[in-house]
Every structure is written in structure tokens, then in C-alpha cells.
Design a protein around this motif. Sequence first.
Motif, short mmCIF file in Angstrom:
data_model
loop_
_atom_site.label_atom_id
_atom_site.label_comp_id
_atom_site.label_asym_id
_atom_site.label_seq_id
_atom_site.Cartn_x
_atom_site.Cartn_y
_atom_site.Cartn_z
N MET A 85 0.82 -1.21 0.00
CA MET A 85 0.00 0.00 0.00
C MET A 85 0.87 1.27 0.00
N ALA A 86 1.92 1.30 0.77
CA ALA A 86 2.76 2.49 0.88
C ALA A 86 3.49 2.81 -0.43
N GLN A 87 3.58 1.83 -1.31
CA GLN A 87 4.29 2.03 -2.57
C GLN A 87 3.38 2.52 -3.70
N LEU A 88 2.09 2.63 -3.43
CA LEU A 88 1.17 3.09 -4.47
C LEU A 88 1.41 4.56 -4.75
N ASP A 89 1.39 4.89 -6.04
CA ASP A 89 1.77 6.23 -6.48
C ASP A 89 0.71 7.30 -6.30
N ASN A 90 -0.55 6.93 -6.44
CA ASN A 90 -1.56 7.98 -6.43
C ASN A 90 -2.77 7.60 -5.58
N THR A 119 -7.02 -8.33 8.66
CA THR A 119 -6.29 -7.08 8.91
C THR A 119 -5.03 -7.36 9.74
N LYS A 120 -5.18 -8.25 10.71
CA LYS A 120 -4.04 -8.60 11.56
C LYS A 120 -2.97 -9.34 10.76
N ILE A 121 -3.38 -10.31 9.96
CA ILE A 121 -2.42 -11.08 9.16
C ILE A 121 -1.70 -10.20 8.15
N SER A 122 -2.44 -9.26 7.57
CA SER A 122 -1.85 -8.37 6.55
C SER A 122 -1.10 -7.20 7.18
N LYS A 123 -1.10 -7.15 8.50
CA LYS A 123 -0.44 -6.07 9.24
C LYS A 123 -0.97 -4.71 8.83
N GLY A 124 -2.26 -4.65 8.54
CA GLY A 124 -2.92 -3.39 8.21
C GLY A 124 -2.69 -2.89 6.80
N ASP A 125 -1.95 -3.63 5.99
CA ASP A 125 -1.70 -3.23 4.61
C ASP A 125 -2.86 -3.70 3.74
N LEU A 127 -3.50 -3.46 0.61
CA LEU A 127 -3.16 -4.09 -0.66
C LEU A 127 -2.80 -5.56 -0.44
N VAL A 128 -2.09 -5.85 0.63
CA VAL A 128 -1.80 -7.25 0.98
C VAL A 128 -3.12 -7.97 1.30
N GLU A 129 -4.02 -7.29 2.00
CA GLU A 129 -5.32 -7.89 2.31
C GLU A 129 -6.11 -8.16 1.04
N LEU A 130 -6.07 -7.25 0.09
CA LEU A 130 -6.75 -7.46 -1.19
C LEU A 130 -6.20 -8.71 -1.88
N LYS A 131 -4.90 -8.86 -1.86
CA LYS A 131 -4.27 -10.04 -2.47
C LYS A 131 -4.74 -11.32 -1.78
N MET A 132 -4.86 -11.28 -0.45
CA MET A 132 -5.33 -12.45 0.29
C MET A 132 -6.79 -12.75 -0.03
#
Length: 154
Positions: A85-90, A119-125, A127-132
Motif C-alpha cells: 500500500m505504501a508504494q502506491l503512487d496515487n 487485517t491482523k495477518i496483513s499487518k494493516g496493509d 493491498l496485501v489484504e486485497l491479495k489475500m
Amino acid sequence: MVIGGGSVVNFFSSMKNHIHPKALPNVHRIQYASPGVMELSAIIEVTGDIKELVVSICASLTSISTTYYVIHKQYISRQMAQKKMAQLDNEEDKNFVRDSVIELHEKLNLSPRQVMSLTKISKGDQLVELKMLMAMYRRAKPIADLQMENKARL
């Protein structure tokens, strides 16, 4: 942990390392003669969650499949596979991720407990949650298809 491509498979494989061996599903019986049967035994809470996910997909297969297709197409076109998520440009990409996560939570009929666990597994990210969430759908859909064809019973 970056989840994308093969690492999503690794995510599910590595989850096995966090489950006590006595809590893993066990093959109770296999019948190879037609019709083949495989009975598994597992913890009721886990099988209940899987059953709810499969039932949700069966109940609105077309709607969930369409939602997944639209989200996945955008996910690919925005080249999000190797990002967090932090790497998203816009802001548009960030909003897409947030909206997609919420939409999949609703379409998959996830409980507040399940959402909190993701949310816990993805550590609040998100984008990682979306992938899961997309990986969960891809793994549950074939089971839902078998359920609809009366080839699986949960």
C-alpha cells in the motif's frame, strides 16, 4: 512479506507452519470407486468458516465472479502485484484498493472477526489484504463449483 504471484501460494503453504499439527485437517476416509468420496475431519470453527465462504460464493456466483473479474483486471492493469500500500503512487490507486477490499468483504459475507483476522495477518496493509481476499476467492471457487454440481458436500 510481499504477497503477489507465487508468494500468494507460499502464503497459504506457510500458514500450515502456524497451525498445531493436531489442528490440521485429516483425511478420515477415501473411496476411489465411482463415485469417489473423500471425507476430511477438521476443527468445527475452521470448517464453518470455509463452508460460509463457499455458501456465499454459491449464493451469488455470478455477482461475486463479476466483482472478482473487474477487481482483478484493474489490479493487473495498475501493476499492483509486487507492491504494498505504501508504494502506491496515487490516491486513485489507494481508493481502488480500499473500495475493493470493502466490496470483497461484503460479497464474501465475511464476519467482523474474519475481517479483523485478515487485517491482523496483513499487518494493516490493505493491498496485501486485497491479495489475500482474491486468493481466498480463487481457492474457494472450485469448491463452490463442486458444491453446485453436487460433487462436494460441506
